[in-house]
Write a protein that holds these residues in place. Sequence first.
Motif, PDB file in Angstrom:
ATOM      1  N   UNK A   1       0.848  -1.194   0.000  1.00  0.00           N
ATOM      2  CA  UNK A   1       0.000   0.000   0.000  1.00  0.00           C
ATOM      3  C   UNK A   1       0.885   1.245   0.000  1.00  0.00           C
ATOM      4  N   UNK A   2       0.522   2.218  -0.779  1.00  0.00           N
ATOM      5  CA  UNK A   2       1.308   3.443  -0.856  1.00  0.00           C
ATOM      6  C   UNK A   2       1.181   4.241   0.426  1.00  0.00           C
ATOM      7  N   UNK A   3       2.312   4.744   0.943  1.00  0.00           N
ATOM      8  CA  UNK A   3       2.298   5.586   2.133  1.00  0.00           C
ATOM      9  C   UNK A   3       2.329   7.047   1.697  1.00  0.00           C
ATOM     10  N   UNK A   4       1.415   7.824   2.218  1.00  0.00           N
ATOM     11  CA  UNK A   4       1.349   9.239   1.834  1.00  0.00           C
ATOM     12  C   UNK A   4       2.404  10.018   2.612  1.00  0.00           C
ATOM     13  N   UNK A   5       3.076  10.912   1.920  1.00  0.00           N
ATOM     14  CA  UNK A   5       4.166  11.681   2.496  1.00  0.00           C
ATOM     15  C   UNK A   5       3.633  12.849   3.324  1.00  0.00           C
ATOM     16  N   UNK A   6       4.202  13.060   4.520  1.00  0.00           N
ATOM     17  CA  UNK A   6       3.944  14.280   5.287  1.00  0.00           C
ATOM     18  C   UNK A   6       5.287  14.972   5.478  1.00  0.00           C
ATOM     19  N   UNK A   7       5.458  16.174   4.907  1.00  0.00           N
ATOM     20  CA  UNK A   7       6.703  16.898   5.088  1.00  0.00           C
ATOM     21  C   UNK A   7       6.815  17.349   6.547  1.00  0.00           C
TER      22      UNK A   7
ATOM     23  N   UNK B   1      -6.359   9.808   2.597  1.00  0.00           N
ATOM     24  CA  UNK B   1      -5.732  10.221   1.358  1.00  0.00           C
ATOM     25  C   UNK B   1      -4.915  11.493   1.468  1.00  0.00           C
ATOM     26  N   UNK B   2      -4.952  12.290   0.399  1.00  0.00           N
ATOM     27  CA  UNK B   2      -4.113  13.489   0.296  1.00  0.00           C
ATOM     28  C   UNK B   2      -4.970  14.725   0.064  1.00  0.00           C
ATOM     29  N   UNK B   3      -4.379  15.870   0.356  1.00  0.00           N
ATOM     30  CA  UNK B   3      -5.042  17.142   0.074  1.00  0.00           C
ATOM     31  C   UNK B   3      -5.152  17.387  -1.428  1.00  0.00           C
ATOM     32  N   UNK B   4      -4.097  16.990  -2.135  1.00  0.00           N
ATOM     33  CA  UNK B   4      -3.972  17.348  -3.545  1.00  0.00           C
ATOM     34  C   UNK B   4      -3.091  16.281  -4.200  1.00  0.00           C
ATOM     35  N   UNK B   5      -3.572  15.686  -5.270  1.00  0.00           N
ATOM     36  CA  UNK B   5      -2.774  14.639  -5.914  1.00  0.00           C
ATOM     37  C   UNK B   5      -1.484  15.207  -6.498  1.00  0.00           C
ATOM     38  N   UNK B   6      -1.447  16.512  -6.769  1.00  0.00           N
ATOM     39  CA  UNK B   6      -0.236  17.115  -7.333  1.00  0.00           C
ATOM     40  C   UNK B   6       0.888  17.195  -6.317  1.00  0.00           C
ATOM     41  N   UNK B   7       0.569  17.395  -5.047  1.00  0.00           N
ATOM     42  CA  UNK B   7       1.603  17.531  -4.013  1.00  0.00           C
ATOM     43  C   UNK B   7       1.806  16.254  -3.212  1.00  0.00           C
TER      44      UNK B   7
END
Length: 427
Positions: free
Chosen positions: A1-7, A80-86
Motif C-alpha cells: 500500500x502506498x504511504x502518503x508523504x507528510x513533510x 488520502x491526500x489534500x492534492x494529488x499534485x503535491x
Amino acid sequence: MKRWRIDPIGRRAFVAALVLLLGALGAHAGSPARGARSLSPEGLAKVSDYIRNEIVTGKIPGAILLLQQHGKLVYYENFGVRDVATQVSMSADTIFRLYSMSKPITSVAAMMLVEDGKLALNDPVAKYIPAFADMKVAVETRGEDGKLRQALEPLKRPVTILDLLRHTAGVPYGYYGGGPVNKLYADAGLFTGDLSNAELVAKITALPLAEQPGTQWDYGHATDVLGRVIEVISGQSLFQFEKERLLDPLGMKETTFYVADPANWPRIAEPMPGDRALSPINQIRDPRKPLKWQSGGGGMVGTVGDYARFAQMLLNGGTYEGRRYLKPETIALMASDHIGPETHIARDQNYYPGATSGFGLGFAVRTSVPPNTSWPLGEYRWDGVAGTFFFIDPEDDLFGIFLVQTPSQRGRIQLALKTLIYEAMGR
C-alpha cells in the motif's frame, strides 16, 4: 500500500491542528438525548472502508470525516491526500472550500440580529435594500400564435427576510432548471466578476424575480442578499460582523472568504484535476485570490475543527463553552420546516433536498422517515457544491461533518455515507 508523504512542516501543523481539534471538541454538550443510539465499531469500519475505496479507485484525492456524540469525538479520520499534485497527506488543518455550508453561518448571523431586535422575519427586504420594492416578477404567457413570451408583473406582496432565509424570494442561481429567467441570471455574470455584496445586489435588483415571493422554494442568491442586509444593518462588512459576533468568539479562526497568507496555501484541498466544474457556467474557485465578494451564500473556506465548533453550538441549542450565541427557541425555529404543505409553497425539483425533507431557516430539515430506514426526524443539514456536507441529529445528540473537494461525486457520496453512518447506529 502506498504511504502518503507528510513533510516536516506539514507534520508539525497536523499534530498542532489535531491537538487543538481534540481539545476543542472534548465535552460541550449536555446529558445524552433520551433514546440516543450509539455507533458500532463494525459499522464505522464500513464507513472507513467506503471512503478508502473512493480514493483507491481514483474518484477523490482525500477527505475528512468527523462524528461527535454527547459532546465527545467518537470518530475522526483523515483519508488520502489534500492534492494529488503535491501528495501531502490530508490533515486536520486542511482548508476546504465550504461553498453553501456558508449559508447556515450567514443565517445564524442574521438570526443574531433578529434577537438583537434590529431585524424581523416579516420585514420587507426593501426596508434595507430599497430597490427590492420596485422589482417585477417574470411570467410566461402563450400568445395567439402559440409561442411563449415573457411578461413582467408587479409583486403581489413584498419579499421578506423570511423569504431570503427559506429560499422563497424568487432569486435563483440561474445555472440549472432552464427557462428564460434562469438564463437572464446565468447571463448576468453574477459569478464571474469580483463584485461587492452591494454591487451584486444592484445587479440582482435589475433582473426580474423568477416567482412571486412565498410561492416556490427556488435555490439561489437569497442568502447572498441576506448577507447584504446584515451589512446594511451593522454598518460593517459581512465578514467583519461575522468575525466579531460569531467566528472569533467560537474560535473559528480559519473560517474566512479567502486564504490571505501564502504560507497557508499548501493547506488548501484540491479536487481531482478533471473534477473542477460546478455548473455549466462556473468552475471551482481559487481561494488564494483576494475577493471583494463576501458571498454569504457560498464564499467561505474553513477547516473541520472550525465547523465542528459551529455545529456543536447548534446542537447545544445556541451555546458553546459557556457563551450563548442564540436562544434555544431560535435554534428550534431555524431547524423547523417553513415550507410544509400548509404553506402551499411549491418545491423546485432541480435542487430540492428530497421528498422526506422540508426547509427551515438555513437548513434542510428531515420531516418524514425515508423508506426502509429509521432515520431520525428533526435532523437538519446542508452541503456545499464542492462536496462538503454536515448534519445535526438532535435525537441522537450527534453531528457529522464530511469534508472533500469533488463537485462531480458529491451527491452519490453523501447519500452512501449518510446511509452507512445511520446503519452503524442501527437505523
